[in-house]
Design an enzyme around this catalytic site. Structure first.
Site, PDB file in Angstrom:
ATOM      1  CG  ASP A 103      83.544  -1.665 -34.998  1.00  9.52           C
ATOM      2  OD1 ASP A 103      82.492  -1.910 -34.302  1.00  9.52           O
ATOM      3  OD2 ASP A 103      84.344  -0.604 -34.892  1.00  9.52           O
TER       4      ASP A 103
HETATM    5  N1  URA Z   1      87.573  -0.438 -31.572  1.00  7.65           N
HETATM    6  C1  URA Z   1      86.871  -0.217 -32.552  1.00  7.65           C
HETATM    7  O1  URA Z   1      86.739   1.086 -32.885  1.00  7.65           O
HETATM    8  N2  URA Z   1      86.388  -1.133 -33.705  1.00  7.65           N
HETATM    9  C2  URA Z   1      86.307  -2.344 -32.957  1.00  7.65           C
HETATM   10  O2  URA Z   1      85.888  -3.334 -34.000  1.00  7.65           O
HETATM   11  C3  URA Z   1      87.113  -2.802 -32.046  1.00  7.65           C
HETATM   12  C4  URA Z   1      87.505  -1.834 -31.288  1.00  7.65           C
END
Ligand code: URA
Length: 236
Positions: A103
């Site tokens: 993310d």
């Molecule tokens: N889980 C999440 O919530 N975000 C990420 O970037 C990776 C795994």
């Protein structure tokens, strides 16, 4: 690039044999037979054929890890003016792409490569490579909630696979957790923490399988060692 070098780097034969092929009139550049050794070709524009079959340069396989900063997206193109991780590895000549995603608001270990087969394997649910995160969350989960987390939670209508969670540090009104999951669903760690009512404040990926981020600085990258590449390829 010299024609005989191009032919050799396509992986079909040695440099010496490539010269023989040229002298024998078996090589065409843009459909014209070339018999002169040392003729220059542009790998991006020219079409090279040996015995009337097109040959292409074999790209060197590159494997790197990046410590992704918060605020960068792992997509190849920028939407809404977001900063992209590709811009952090600009000095690499080969075109590498991120393996899976992180993310925008997550930092940490991101693999990048031009090896499509390995990227596919590492992101395919069938292979279930364990990914480990450090999560700073609101509050301190009790053991009942942590057990629920381990066994599986219903996220987006589907139960999550077995997960691992461990309390690293208790700050009173927040806590640091180490979490490992096999799956790679969208915002999965955040959703799972939300589900047990301990929303994520900060999230960082610290390992993919046995491959660890270590002390790589934020925004910096390094090549994987041969041993690390071998390890990733050996994952089944
Ligand atoms: N889980 C999440 O919530 N975000 C990420 O970037 C990776 C795994």
């Amino acid at each position: 690039m010299r024609l005989q070098k191009y032919i050799a780097q396509s992986g079909i034969t040695s440099r010496r044999k490539a010269e023989e092929l040229i002298l024998q009139g078996r090589v065409k550049v843009n459909d014209k037979v070339i018999r002169k050794l040392g003729t220059k070709v542009d790998p991006k524009k020219d079409r090279v054929k040996v015995d009337d079959r097109i040959i292409k340069l074999e790209e060197k396989k590159i494997y790197i890890m990046l410590n992704k900063p918060v605020g960068y997206v792992t997509t190849l193109k920028s939407k809404h003016g977001d900063k992209i991780v590709i811009d952090l590895v600009k000095e690499i000549e080969e075109r590498v792409f991120p393996v899976g995603r992180l993310d925008k608001d997550t930092s940490g270990l991101l693999l990048m490569t031009n090896d499509g087969d390995l990227a596919y394997k590492l992101t395919h649910p069938k292979y279930e490579v364990l990914k480990t995160y450090l999560a700073l969350v609101e509050g301190v989960p009790n053991s009942k909630k942590m057990n629920k987390f381990r066994k599986g939670l219903k996220i987006d209508g589907r139960k999550t696979a077995r997960a691992y969670i461990r309390l690293v540090k208790n700050y009173g009104d927040s806590s640091l957790l180490e979490i490992s999951i096999h799956e790679g669903r969208n915002r999965q760690v955040r959703k799972m923490c939300e589900h047990i009512r301990h929303p994520v404040i900060k999230l960082k990926r610290i390992a993919i399988g046995k491959l660890e981020l270590g002390d790589l600085e934020v925004g910096k990258w390094r090549y994987l060692t041969d041993k690390e590449v071998k390890y990733l390829k050996s994952l089944k």
